[in-house]
Write an enzyme that holds these catalytic residues in place. Structure first.
Site, PDB file in Angstrom:
ATOM      1  N   VAL A  24      53.517  53.120  40.151  1.00 43.35           N
ATOM      2  CA  VAL A  24      53.983  53.381  38.535  1.00 43.35           C
ATOM      3  C   VAL A  24      55.190  54.318  38.534  1.00 43.35           C
ATOM      4  O   VAL A  24      56.170  53.724  38.111  1.00 43.35           O
ATOM      5  CB  VAL A  24      52.934  53.817  37.742  1.00 43.35           C
ATOM      6  CG1 VAL A  24      53.452  53.619  36.362  1.00 43.35           C
ATOM      7  CG2 VAL A  24      51.691  52.473  37.806  1.00 43.35           C
ATOM      8  N   ARG A  25      54.986  55.411  39.154  1.00 45.73           N
ATOM      9  CA  ARG A  25      56.039  56.488  38.825  1.00 45.73           C
ATOM     10  C   ARG A  25      57.196  56.386  39.552  1.00 45.73           C
ATOM     11  O   ARG A  25      58.254  56.678  39.323  1.00 45.73           O
ATOM     12  CB  ARG A  25      55.309  58.020  39.131  1.00 45.73           C
ATOM     13  CG  ARG A  25      54.305  58.208  38.173  1.00 45.73           C
ATOM     14  CD  ARG A  25      53.892  59.344  37.401  1.00 45.73           C
ATOM     15  NE  ARG A  25      53.118  59.716  36.280  1.00 45.73           N
ATOM     16  CZ  ARG A  25      52.476  60.738  36.066  1.00 45.73           C
ATOM     17  NH1 ARG A  25      52.268  61.732  36.953  1.00 45.73           N
ATOM     18  NH2 ARG A  25      51.543  60.651  34.893  1.00 45.73           N
ATOM     19  N   ARG A  72      36.373  40.522  43.803  1.00 44.00           N
ATOM     20  CA  ARG A  72      36.627  39.444  44.886  1.00 44.00           C
ATOM     21  C   ARG A  72      36.993  38.168  44.108  1.00 44.00           C
ATOM     22  O   ARG A  72      36.332  37.861  43.082  1.00 44.00           O
ATOM     23  CB  ARG A  72      35.505  39.418  45.762  1.00 44.00           C
ATOM     24  CG  ARG A  72      35.407  40.817  46.619  1.00 44.00           C
ATOM     25  CD  ARG A  72      34.598  40.842  47.921  1.00 44.00           C
ATOM     26  NE  ARG A  72      35.193  41.875  48.655  1.00 44.00           N
ATOM     27  CZ  ARG A  72      34.508  43.184  48.910  1.00 44.00           C
ATOM     28  NH1 ARG A  72      33.386  43.264  47.946  1.00 44.00           N
ATOM     29  NH2 ARG A  72      34.946  44.153  49.632  1.00 44.00           N
ATOM     30  N   GLY A 104      41.156  41.568  53.650  1.00 46.86           N
ATOM     31  CA  GLY A 104      41.284  40.294  52.907  1.00 46.86           C
ATOM     32  C   GLY A 104      42.233  40.199  51.957  1.00 46.86           C
ATOM     33  O   GLY A 104      43.133  39.185  51.759  1.00 46.86           O
ATOM     34  N   SER A 105      42.522  41.415  51.257  1.00 49.29           N
ATOM     35  CA  SER A 105      43.418  41.510  50.199  1.00 49.29           C
ATOM     36  C   SER A 105      44.870  41.395  50.781  1.00 49.29           C
ATOM     37  O   SER A 105      45.683  40.857  50.249  1.00 49.29           O
ATOM     38  CB  SER A 105      43.417  42.925  49.518  1.00 49.29           C
ATOM     39  OG  SER A 105      42.135  42.961  48.896  1.00 49.29           O
ATOM     40  N   ASP A 128      37.094  51.774  56.136  1.00 50.65           N
ATOM     41  CA  ASP A 128      36.655  51.474  57.150  1.00 50.65           C
ATOM     42  C   ASP A 128      37.968  51.707  58.177  1.00 50.65           C
ATOM     43  O   ASP A 128      37.615  51.754  59.567  1.00 50.65           O
ATOM     44  CB  ASP A 128      36.699  49.925  57.453  1.00 50.65           C
ATOM     45  CG  ASP A 128      35.373  49.474  56.713  1.00 50.65           C
ATOM     46  OD1 ASP A 128      34.455  50.386  56.708  1.00 50.65           O
ATOM     47  OD2 ASP A 128      35.125  48.245  56.362  1.00 50.65           O
ATOM     48  N   GLY A 171      30.208  50.565  58.193  1.00 52.16           N
ATOM     49  CA  GLY A 171      30.932  49.881  59.159  1.00 52.16           C
ATOM     50  C   GLY A 171      30.433  48.686  59.719  1.00 52.16           C
ATOM     51  O   GLY A 171      29.666  48.667  60.807  1.00 52.16           O
ATOM     52  N   ARG A 172      30.620  47.590  59.364  1.00 56.47           N
ATOM     53  CA  ARG A 172      29.913  46.249  59.281  1.00 56.47           C
ATOM     54  C   ARG A 172      30.367  45.703  60.787  1.00 56.47           C
ATOM     55  O   ARG A 172      29.800  45.339  61.666  1.00 56.47           O
ATOM     56  CB  ARG A 172      30.063  45.375  58.424  1.00 56.47           C
ATOM     57  CG  ARG A 172      28.863  44.804  57.714  1.00 56.47           C
ATOM     58  CD  ARG A 172      28.804  43.959  56.858  1.00 56.47           C
ATOM     59  NE  ARG A 172      29.009  45.008  55.589  1.00 56.47           N
ATOM     60  CZ  ARG A 172      29.847  44.446  54.266  1.00 56.47           C
ATOM     61  NH1 ARG A 172      30.361  43.301  54.322  1.00 56.47           N
ATOM     62  NH2 ARG A 172      30.112  45.352  53.308  1.00 56.47           N
ATOM     63  N   GLU A 223      26.540  50.611  60.743  1.00 50.84           N
ATOM     64  CA  GLU A 223      25.612  49.430  60.042  1.00 50.84           C
ATOM     65  C   GLU A 223      25.662  48.247  60.664  1.00 50.84           C
ATOM     66  O   GLU A 223      24.811  47.497  60.900  1.00 50.84           O
ATOM     67  CB  GLU A 223      26.026  49.415  58.611  1.00 50.84           C
ATOM     68  CG  GLU A 223      27.298  48.716  58.153  1.00 50.84           C
ATOM     69  CD  GLU A 223      27.501  48.694  56.833  1.00 50.84           C
ATOM     70  OE1 GLU A 223      28.453  48.689  56.273  1.00 50.84           O
ATOM     71  OE2 GLU A 223      26.434  48.354  56.111  1.00 50.84           O
TER      72      GLU A 223
END
Ligand code: ADP
Length: 320
Positions: A24-25, A72, A104-105, A128, A171-172, A223
């Protein structure tokens, strides 16, 4: 360019607010208006648009999460959803979009760029740290330090009660957090999804440690590698040692960002806005070897970031 917009999308990460502040700035400094859409791509489709003025990003640098909220959006995954999003962007005369988020994004941003030629700039935000094209993504350092604080506390009780503690961190699909905290927390072993492991061997090592007089041990497990409860059970059955487990879970996502994550986010956010306004597009900014860099999204998303084998080896050597 007169108008750009920024979104935070996918999993939240501490430091996203600092990145929004910088976008923004930096835009305002170039005489460009910066808008925000709430709830990521879902909010673009729903036209949840707000003008972000300098005062709107005051006092957020220390806050975890994201003031823009995140979400999402399954709709955005479909061509029809993306068509809707592009129409909203065009109707609002938005000329470029900064996307702060994970893999993903960034894939979503790539689609907008490749399918519609819409100017986008990605900023890696993910605890991650699994995004290629940058040594660090925003939020990783904070998540690691949060997990480390918990491990240090558990170590005190592991020592006093002479127990084995199995600690499950986030951490999948990867073990970046696990390896970092295993090293800094002085763990006996680390289990990550990327590398096969033998529980029998881990039990043997624990027995050897006991024989040498070490009465307590910490094991770190990502995980995605195994469940801490199963490992604890296996160790207890096979060695007879008293064992406990702890799943750190979502606490690793939250909290005030570390100085490292704030500075990283401010540098990346400002760099992203400036590059976008200067006419660059279809890229993700990053930090490599301490220097600001920008890579095409096609490179970033087509490259897999792997765990440093030297770090894994070091955990093993230092546990002996
Ligand atoms: P992260 O950005 O943390 O990896 P997700 O994988 O959930 O989080 O992605 C966030 C959002 O990005 C999704 O809800 C979806 O709207 C968008 N997205 C993810 N993958 C794609 C894709 N292949 N095509 C279009 N949009 C996608």
């Amino acid at each position: 360019m007169k108008k750009i917009a920024v979104i935070t999308s996918g999993g939240d990460a501490p430091g996203m607010n600092a990145a929004v502040r910088a976008v923004v700035r930096a835009a305002i400094a170039r005489g460009v208006d910066c808008y925000g859409f709430h709830h990521g791509y879902r909010g673009i489709i729903a036209e949840e648009i707000v003008l972000l003025e300098s005062k709107d990003v005051s006092g957020i640098i220390s806050q975890g999460g994201t003031i823009l909220r995140t979400a999402r959006s399954d709709e955005f995954r479909s061509p029809a959803g993306r068509q809707q999003a592009i129409e909203i962007l065009r109707e609002n005369e938005i000329e470029g979009l900064v996307v702060i988020g994970g893999d993903g994004s960034l894939t979503g941003a790539r689609r907008l760029y490749e399918e519609f030629g819409f100017p986008v700039m990605g900023v890696p935000g993910s605890i991650d740290n699994d995004i290629a094209g940058t040594d660090f993504s925003i939020g990783f350092d904070t998540a690691v330090n949060t997990a480390l604080e918990a491990i240090d506390k558990v170590r005190d009780t592991a020592y006093s009660h002479e127990r084995v503690f199995v600690i499950e961190v986030m951490g999948r699909a990867n073990g970046f957090i696990a390896v970092e905290v295993a090293l800094s927390g002085g763990a006996e072993a680390v289990l990550v999804p990327e590398v096969p492991f033998s529980l029998q061997e881990i039990c043997d090592n624990l027995r050897k440690s006991r024989a040498k007089g070490k009465r307590s041990s910490i094991l770190v497990v990502a995980e995605g590698a195994a469940r801490a409860s199963d490992i604890k059970q296996f160790i207890h059955k096979n060695t007879g040692f008293e064992a406990r487990y702890l799943v750190l879970g979502h606490m690793q996502r939250g909290g005030s960002p570390t100085s490292f994550d704030r500075v990283l986010a401010l540098r990346l956010g400002s760099f992203a806005a400036n590059r976008l306004i200067s006419g660059y597009s279809g890229e993700m900014v990053g930090l490599e070897g301490g220097k600001l860099v920008s890579h095409p999204l096609s490179y970033v998303l087509g490259t897999t970031r792997t765990i440093d084998p030297e770090k894994l080896f070091l955990v093993e050597v230092l546990a002996k």
